[in-house]
Write a protein that holds these residues in place. Structure first.
Motif, short mmCIF file in Angstrom:
data_model
loop_
_atom_site.label_atom_id
_atom_site.label_comp_id
_atom_site.label_asym_id
_atom_site.label_seq_id
_atom_site.Cartn_x
_atom_site.Cartn_y
_atom_site.Cartn_z
N GLN A 50 0.82 -1.21 0.00
CA GLN A 50 0.00 0.00 0.00
C GLN A 50 0.86 1.26 0.00
N ALA A 51 1.98 1.24 0.69
CA ALA A 51 2.89 2.39 0.66
C ALA A 51 3.48 2.57 -0.74
N ALA A 52 3.81 1.46 -1.40
CA ALA A 52 4.32 1.54 -2.77
C ALA A 52 3.25 2.07 -3.71
N ARG A 53 2.02 1.61 -3.52
CA ARG A 53 0.92 2.10 -4.36
C ARG A 53 0.75 3.61 -4.20
N ALA A 54 0.87 4.09 -2.98
CA ALA A 54 0.72 5.53 -2.74
C ALA A 54 1.80 6.31 -3.47
N ARG A 55 3.02 5.79 -3.51
CA ARG A 55 4.10 6.46 -4.25
C ARG A 55 3.77 6.48 -5.75
N LEU A 56 3.30 5.34 -6.26
CA LEU A 56 2.99 5.25 -7.67
C LEU A 56 1.84 6.18 -8.07
N ALA A 57 0.88 6.33 -7.18
CA ALA A 57 -0.30 7.14 -7.49
C ALA A 57 0.06 8.61 -7.67
N GLN A 58 1.21 9.03 -7.19
CA GLN A 58 1.65 10.42 -7.35
C GLN A 58 2.28 10.67 -8.71
N GLN A 59 2.52 9.61 -9.45
CA GLN A 59 3.20 9.73 -10.75
C GLN A 59 2.17 9.69 -11.89
N THR A 60 2.52 10.31 -13.00
CA THR A 60 1.68 10.24 -14.19
C THR A 60 1.70 8.82 -14.74
N ASP A 61 0.55 8.32 -15.12
CA ASP A 61 0.46 6.95 -15.64
C ASP A 61 1.13 6.84 -17.01
N LEU A 62 1.32 5.60 -17.45
CA LEU A 62 2.05 5.33 -18.70
C LEU A 62 1.39 5.99 -19.91
N VAL A 63 0.08 5.84 -20.05
CA VAL A 63 -0.59 6.43 -21.22
C VAL A 63 -0.51 7.96 -21.16
N GLY A 64 -0.66 8.52 -19.97
CA GLY A 64 -0.52 9.97 -19.84
C GLY A 64 0.86 10.44 -20.25
N GLN A 65 1.89 9.68 -19.88
CA GLN A 65 3.25 10.05 -20.27
C GLN A 65 3.47 9.87 -21.77
N LEU A 66 2.91 8.80 -22.33
CA LEU A 66 3.02 8.60 -23.78
C LEU A 66 2.37 9.75 -24.54
N VAL A 67 1.18 10.13 -24.12
CA VAL A 67 0.48 11.23 -24.77
C VAL A 67 1.31 12.50 -24.69
N GLY A 68 1.89 12.76 -23.53
CA GLY A 68 2.74 13.94 -23.39
C GLY A 68 3.97 13.89 -24.27
N PHE A 69 4.55 12.71 -24.38
CA PHE A 69 5.74 12.53 -25.22
C PHE A 69 5.41 12.76 -26.69
N ILE A 70 4.29 12.23 -27.13
CA ILE A 70 3.87 12.41 -28.53
C ILE A 70 3.60 13.88 -28.82
N ALA A 71 2.93 14.57 -27.88
CA ALA A 71 2.68 15.99 -28.07
C ALA A 71 3.99 16.77 -28.18
N GLU A 72 4.97 16.37 -27.42
CA GLU A 72 6.29 17.03 -27.46
C GLU A 72 7.00 16.79 -28.78
N LYS A 73 6.92 15.57 -29.31
CA LYS A 73 7.67 15.22 -30.52
C LYS A 73 6.97 15.66 -31.81
N ARG A 74 5.66 15.95 -31.74
CA ARG A 74 4.94 16.41 -32.92
C ARG A 74 4.99 17.92 -33.03
#
Length: 367
Positions: free
Chosen positions: A343-367
């Motif tokens: 549960q402590a690990a999950r709480a750390r992960l929940a503060q991070q942007t998810d994989l699809v969100g990061q992919l979308v951001g990366f694509i927006a940056e590269k286009r």
């Protein structure tokens, strides 16, 4: 964190099913989560048979295509994004078609979506470019994108609102709907594994008189076969162990299983991530490799997890790593410690942007 807005783009995701269900499981979650964000996805896969039970309803915006099949018609969109999952090679016929469609226009953003690991090289290699030197796409650039557990990686797949989808009391309600409910308190354990070295020891302890009553929920396929083989060496009377052999279920049903159990034995990549989101005690049966490279991968994960010594020892025994003591079923206090760790690990992960969100951001940056 909120990902940048991205207009609807055409994504072509490529998946080769090597074995088991992790490849297609991850790719389907990726495709459906992209579609849920308004993206258009063609999922090219060489064996889509598991989707008949894993995702029987499909998903709006996701179109299945046969690996090596006919190219999209002239009226269909050219790819804006190419994703090759787990190092699979996009067929040259498709690349030649994509190059032809891209004449005079920008190259699609080409992503090599790598395997999940907590090892240090992930942060070093995440988002690095690689120039294509030969073939029909020579001169194009491919970008390495690494899922991971830290803010310096690509994150993990997590659909919107996942952590709030199941209300308080969900586990009790789910268990009440299972067959042959016991009249005494039980520990509920799900089993999704290959052939763990310590599975016979686990079952032998679970059937011992005086042991905490356990409901073992066994997933179909290799886990069921492994349990049946182990039981053949044990007494016919199972005592406090109650076995429940499950039918194949869709991804939502598998998630429900993890959230409703007290202890989850998972394997590979997709189910590990889902078990982390469930927030219950877990043991990971990592995919074995001939050169034992998986030992270092497992150790790196346990370091990130900040696993207590008892959980590290259980993992070593479960995965057949020499130099450790025999497997011991955790008591209630130990199981609570493991759950708190997850549960402590999950709480750390929940503060991070998810994989699809990061992919979308990366694509927006590269286009």
């Amino acid at each position: 964190m909120t990902a940048p807005a991205l207009p609807p783009l055409q994504w072509d995701v490529f998946c080769q099913v090597i074995d088991n269900y992790g490849d297609i499981g991850v790719c389907w979650r990726l495709a459906s989560q992209l579609a849920a964000r308004g993206q258009r996805v063609r999922l090219w896969v060489d064996d889509a048979s598991a989707l008949a039970w894993m995702a029987p309803a499909g998903h709006p915006g996701v179109e299945l295509r046969r690996w090596g099949g006919e190219m999209p018609a002239a009226h269909e969109a050219a790819p804006d994004v190419l994703v090759e999952a787990f190092g699979c090679e996009i067929p040259e016929t498709f690349l030649a078609w994509a190059v032809g469609r891209a004449q005079g226009q920008r190259q699609p953003v080409w992503i090599n979506l790598e395997y999940l690991s907590a090892e240090g090289f992930v942060e070093r290699n995440h988002r690095l470019p690689s120039l294509i030197m030969s073939g029909p796409a020579a001169g194009w650039t491919r970008w390495f994108f690494y899922p991971g557990f830290t803010p310096a990686t690509g994150g993990l797949l997590r659909e919107s609102g996942l952590l709030d989808q199941r209300p308080p009391g969900f586990a009790a309600a789910w268990r009440a709907g299972q067959p042959a409910a016991a009249t005494h308190p039980q520990r509920w354990m799900s089993l999704f594994c290959y052939e763990p070295a310590a599975l016979p020891a686990l079952l032998a302890q679970a059937i011992r008189p005086g042991t905490t009553h356990t409901r073992l929920l066994v997933t179909p396929g290799r886990a069921t076969l492994a349990v049946q083989a182990a039981l053949a060496t044990l007494p016919a009377e199972h005592g406090p162990l109650q076995l429940q052999f499950l039918a194949p279920t869709d991804q939502q049903g598998f998630d429900d299983l993890l959230w409703a159990s007290d202890f989850n034995a998972v394997r590979g990549e997709d189910s590990l991530v889902r078990a982390l989101w469930a927030g219950k005690a877990l043991v990971w049966h990592i995919y074995p490799q001939d050169d034992n490279a998986h030992h270092a991968k497992l150790a790196a994960f346990l370091d990130w997890l900040q696993a207590p010594a008892s959980l590290r020892d259980f993992h070593a025994a479960w995965n057949g790593i020499p130099g450790h003591g025999p497997l011991t079923i955790p008591d209630d206090e130990t199981l609570a410690e493991w759950s708190a760790c997850v549960q402590a690990a999950r709480a750390r992960l929940a503060q991070q942007t998810d994989l699809v969100g990061q992919l979308v951001g990366f694509i927006a940056e590269k286009r």
